[in-house]
Design a protein around this motif. Sequence first.
Motif, mmCIF file in Angstrom:
data_model
loop_
_atom_site.group_PDB
_atom_site.id
_atom_site.type_symbol
_atom_site.label_atom_id
_atom_site.label_comp_id
_atom_site.label_asym_id
_atom_site.label_seq_id
_atom_site.Cartn_x
_atom_site.Cartn_y
_atom_site.Cartn_z
ATOM 1 N N MET A 1 0.845 -1.178 0.000
ATOM 2 C CA MET A 1 0.000 0.000 0.000
ATOM 3 C C MET A 1 0.893 1.245 0.000
ATOM 4 N N PRO A 2 0.564 2.254 -0.789
ATOM 5 C CA PRO A 2 1.385 3.474 -0.852
ATOM 6 C C PRO A 2 1.404 4.232 0.479
ATOM 7 N N THR A 3 2.466 4.998 0.658
ATOM 8 C CA THR A 3 2.626 5.837 1.846
ATOM 9 C C THR A 3 2.670 7.287 1.411
ATOM 10 N N LEU A 4 2.036 8.147 2.196
ATOM 11 C CA LEU A 4 2.017 9.576 1.919
ATOM 12 C C LEU A 4 2.670 10.296 3.085
ATOM 13 N N THR A 5 3.682 11.101 2.798
ATOM 14 C CA THR A 5 4.334 11.906 3.821
ATOM 15 C C THR A 5 4.027 13.366 3.541
ATOM 16 N N ARG A 35 -6.500 9.897 7.214
ATOM 17 C CA ARG A 35 -6.572 8.971 6.080
ATOM 18 C C ARG A 35 -8.000 8.879 5.569
#
Length: 96
Positions: A1-5, A35
């Motif tokens: 699953m992608p991660t967003l910073t 989220r």
Amino acid sequence: MPTLTIRDFPETAHAALKILAARRGGRRSVEGFARNVLVEVATRQSSSTPGFGDQLVAIGRQLHSALAAAGERLSNEDVDALFKRSDESVEPASFE
């Protein structure tokens, strides 16, 4: 699953998210609450075209940004004057 910073996120916005997560999310973490908000907004925006109200808000924000960049601002009276017809009297609405 992608991660967003998200870098340089304002502390005041983080504090507001904490409060919202506690009020609306029950025991949900700030990350979980954020989220869900991001997923909801991204899904809603991509699945439908903006409504008329959303378009008006966007126009208002653009106008506000342009005026702020020029060092100007509109008061409520200025906005009212923009939409007042010369033959129109300014009386509050009556619902009686």
